[in-house]
Structure formats: C-alpha cells, structure tokens
Design a protein around this motif. Structure first.
Motif, short mmCIF file in Angstrom:
data_model
loop_
_atom_site.label_atom_id
_atom_site.label_comp_id
_atom_site.label_asym_id
_atom_site.label_seq_id
_atom_site.Cartn_x
_atom_site.Cartn_y
_atom_site.Cartn_z
N PHE A 138 0.87 -1.18 0.00
CA PHE A 138 0.00 0.00 0.00
C PHE A 138 0.90 1.23 0.00
O PHE A 138 2.12 1.13 0.23
CB PHE A 138 -0.94 0.01 1.21
N ASP A 139 0.32 2.37 -0.27
CA ASP A 139 1.06 3.63 -0.31
C ASP A 139 0.62 4.50 0.85
O ASP A 139 -0.47 5.07 0.83
CB ASP A 139 0.80 4.34 -1.65
N VAL A 140 1.46 4.59 1.88
CA VAL A 140 1.07 5.33 3.07
C VAL A 140 0.81 6.80 2.74
O VAL A 140 -0.06 7.44 3.36
CB VAL A 140 2.15 5.19 4.17
N MET A 141 1.51 7.35 1.73
CA MET A 141 1.30 8.75 1.37
C MET A 141 -0.06 8.97 0.72
O MET A 141 -0.66 10.04 0.84
CB MET A 141 2.40 9.23 0.44
N GLY A 184 0.95 3.13 9.27
CA GLY A 184 -0.15 3.00 8.34
C GLY A 184 -0.67 1.57 8.27
O GLY A 184 -1.89 1.35 8.23
N TRP A 185 0.24 0.62 8.28
CA TRP A 185 -0.17 -0.79 8.24
C TRP A 185 -1.00 -1.12 9.47
O TRP A 185 -2.03 -1.81 9.37
CB TRP A 185 1.08 -1.67 8.18
N ASN A 186 -0.57 -0.63 10.63
CA ASN A 186 -1.32 -0.87 11.86
C ASN A 186 -2.69 -0.20 11.81
O ASN A 186 -3.69 -0.76 12.28
CB ASN A 186 -0.52 -0.35 13.05
N MET A 187 -2.77 1.00 11.23
CA MET A 187 -4.05 1.71 11.15
C MET A 187 -5.01 1.07 10.17
O MET A 187 -6.23 1.28 10.27
CB MET A 187 -3.79 3.17 10.73
N ARG A 188 -4.49 0.30 9.22
CA ARG A 188 -5.35 -0.36 8.24
C ARG A 188 -6.09 -1.54 8.82
O ARG A 188 -7.07 -2.02 8.23
CB ARG A 188 -4.51 -0.83 7.04
N LYS A 189 -5.62 -2.06 9.95
CA LYS A 189 -6.20 -3.29 10.52
C LYS A 189 -7.64 -3.04 10.98
O LYS A 189 -7.96 -1.98 11.48
CB LYS A 189 -5.35 -3.81 11.68
#
Length: 320
Positions: free
Chosen positions: A89-92, A315-320
């Motif tokens: 994914f693209d955090v930006m 960002g990965w953690n926030m996507r969960k």
C-alpha cells in the motif's frame, strides 16, 4: 500524477491542496518539508504528524544532531515521488500525513527542554494523531515516551542502536543521551519484559531485563529470525520504535555522534523494519543523524528511509 507535474509543482510544503499523495516537485528546489507534506499546525483530520526536535545537548563525542531534522527532510525529497518500495500500500496516498514542524524551545534553558517536548507530543496525541519524530540526540525519546505512556500505558520499546542507553543514572533531572532508557524503565513508562534492543555492540552489565539481540547475533540469525523474536517479545502491546542511526555500521551511516563498527547494514535494517509489519506500533523516532560528519548525505538518506518505514508501519497498523 507524473513527471509533467514538476512543471507546475513548487513549494508543496505550503501549496499542496491535499494531505495525501506524492509530489513531483523538483528535488533540488522548493521548501523541504518531510516528503513534501504540508507544513501545518492544524491537526484536524490528520493520521500521522512528522515533527522535528533539533536538540543535541547530550552527546558523547561529535555534536551536530540538532541539524538532523533539516538534513532528513532534505534527503526525503528523493522519496516523495513514488509509493515506498515493497509495501502493498502507499502510506502517502492512503493516510493524511503532515509535517508538524519543529519543537520550539529555549536552547539556553536546557532544564526546561524535557517538559517542553513532552507537552509538544501531548498536543499531537490529544488529537488522536500518531507522532513520528526526527531528532536530535537520543535523549529526546525519554520525554516523548512520557507522553506516550500517559496515553497508552507502559510502553513496549523496540530499540535499534549500537548502545543500550540503560546505564545507571538515578538523577532524573540529568539530560543524558546514554541513560534515558534506564530512567524510562525505573519510572515505569517502559515495560522491560515487553521490550527489546537490536544491534547492540557496546558493553553494559545491566540491561534491566530488556531482551537484547546484539549485532553479532543479528548477523548470525538473519533478519527474519530477529523479526520473529521481536514479535514474540512485544506481542500485541503498544510499541514505541526508536532507531538510533548508529545502529547502522559507520560504512552506511558515518554521520553520527558515536559510530561503532560491526553494525547493521542498511539492507538488514530495511528487512527488519519491513518485517515488523503488524506490531502494535503507536509512534516512533529516528535520531542521532549528525550531518556535519557526513558530507555525502548518506546518513541523512538512511534516516529519511527509516522515517518512511515508521510511517508505513503506522499505516499498516491503522489499516487493521
């Protein structure tokens, strides 16, 4: 968005309309916010705030880390075009990220500095925004952790470094970049049973119960095994990740205050940081970049890459 946008994009730190997306602004021009994010003190609707702490009072050898945030921002302009390589994914593009600017403090009033920094991070956390901090000498992690623990409880510390920074120091008023994690454990803001240090290669007889994977062990184990051990220690506990750039061998990051040979390669660091996707990270920092001792800019480039990995882990953690 493509390279043709470079014809029109300039000073995206002030002119960009969205908090999301990349930037094709010329790398050699314009205002150098981190990743060309918007400079703003408005935390409304923000997911992650990058902030600088240009502080280097407590250094063992070579000063200059006060210039680290500026150098890291400049180096990050090379990464503002495309999604961080290797992430799915693209955090930006997926998150609202700002450059919150630097901490303002009186350089001549060192005793007032820690509380000033803690309040700075409290403001970010009060808006439910995750902080990524560019340092600065490593002492800054202690005042930051105070604010983090107020919100999340005693923290798991994932600490990449050449030094354990848990040398005994029971004077809590001392501003020392080699004893701040001793103080963090002793004051209860870091849980040593859920914390781990990686890359250590200097002697300390008492790591205070913090799990340690020294640099020779990293070289023997490999990145994947190290990542598995980190995850086994921290489990799902709230994590603060701090990365002292001298965790890297001086061949990869010569511009730091206390270089020590036998350290991590940039490839090892990249693999381990990427492998930590899924930990419950709530904030992090990259510290000890000292530009005066690296005219090539390699150390600042490494610092900018670490900061991007911190953004992506959050960002990965926030996507969960």
């Amino acid at each position: 968005m493509g390279l043709e946008d470079a014809k029109n994009q300039v000073d995206q730190a002030f002119t960009r309309e969205s908090l999301r997306g990349g930037s094709f602004e010329n790398t050699f021009g314009g205002a150098t916010s981190f990743l060309r994010r918007r400079y703003t003190k408005d935390l409304t609707g923000v997911d992650i705030a990058v902030t600088g702490v240009p502080f280097d009072q407590a250094v063992t050898n070579r000063p200059g880390t006060r210039l680290g945030p500026r150098a890291i921002r400049e180096a990050s302009t090379l990464q503002a075009f495309d999604p961080p390589y290797g992430w799915p994914f693209d955090v930006m593009a997926d998150f609202d990220i700002i450059d919150y600017g630097d901490l303002a403090f009186d350089y001549a009033n060192v005793p007032a500095f820690p509380d000033r920094l803690t309040d700075h991070i409290r403001t970010i956390l009060a808006a439910n925004v995750a902080p990524v901090t560019l340092g600065g000498d490593h002492y800054i992690s202690f005042p930051i952790l105070k604010a983090m623990a107020e919100k999340h409880g005693p923290m798991s510390l994932v600490h990449f470094d050449a030094h354990s920074d848990t040398w005994q120091d029971d004077d809590m008023s001392r501003v020392d970049h080699g004893t701040m994690f001793y103080k963090a454990v002793k004051t209860g803001i870091v849980d040593p049973s859920r914390s781990i240090q990686v890359g250590i290669r200097t002697f300390n007889e008492d790591p205070l119960g913090v799990c340690t994977i020294d640099a020779p062990s990293v070289h023997k184990m490999g990145a994947e095994e190290v990542v598995n051990q980190i995850k086994a220690v921290v489990k799902d506990h709230p994590v603060y990740l701090t990365f002292d750039i001298d965790a890297l061998d001086p061949a990869y990051a010569p511009g730091t205050g206390t270089p020590v040979w036998g350290g991590l390669t940039s490839a090892q660091a990249a693999a381990m940081l990427r492998g930590l996707a899924g930990i419950n990270i709530v904030g992090g920092d990259v510290v000890e970049v000292s530009p005066p001792f690296d005219t090539t800019g390699a150390t600042a480039i490494a610092g900018a890459h670490v900061a991007v990995e911190l953004l992506s882990l959050l960002g990965w953690n926030m996507r969960k």
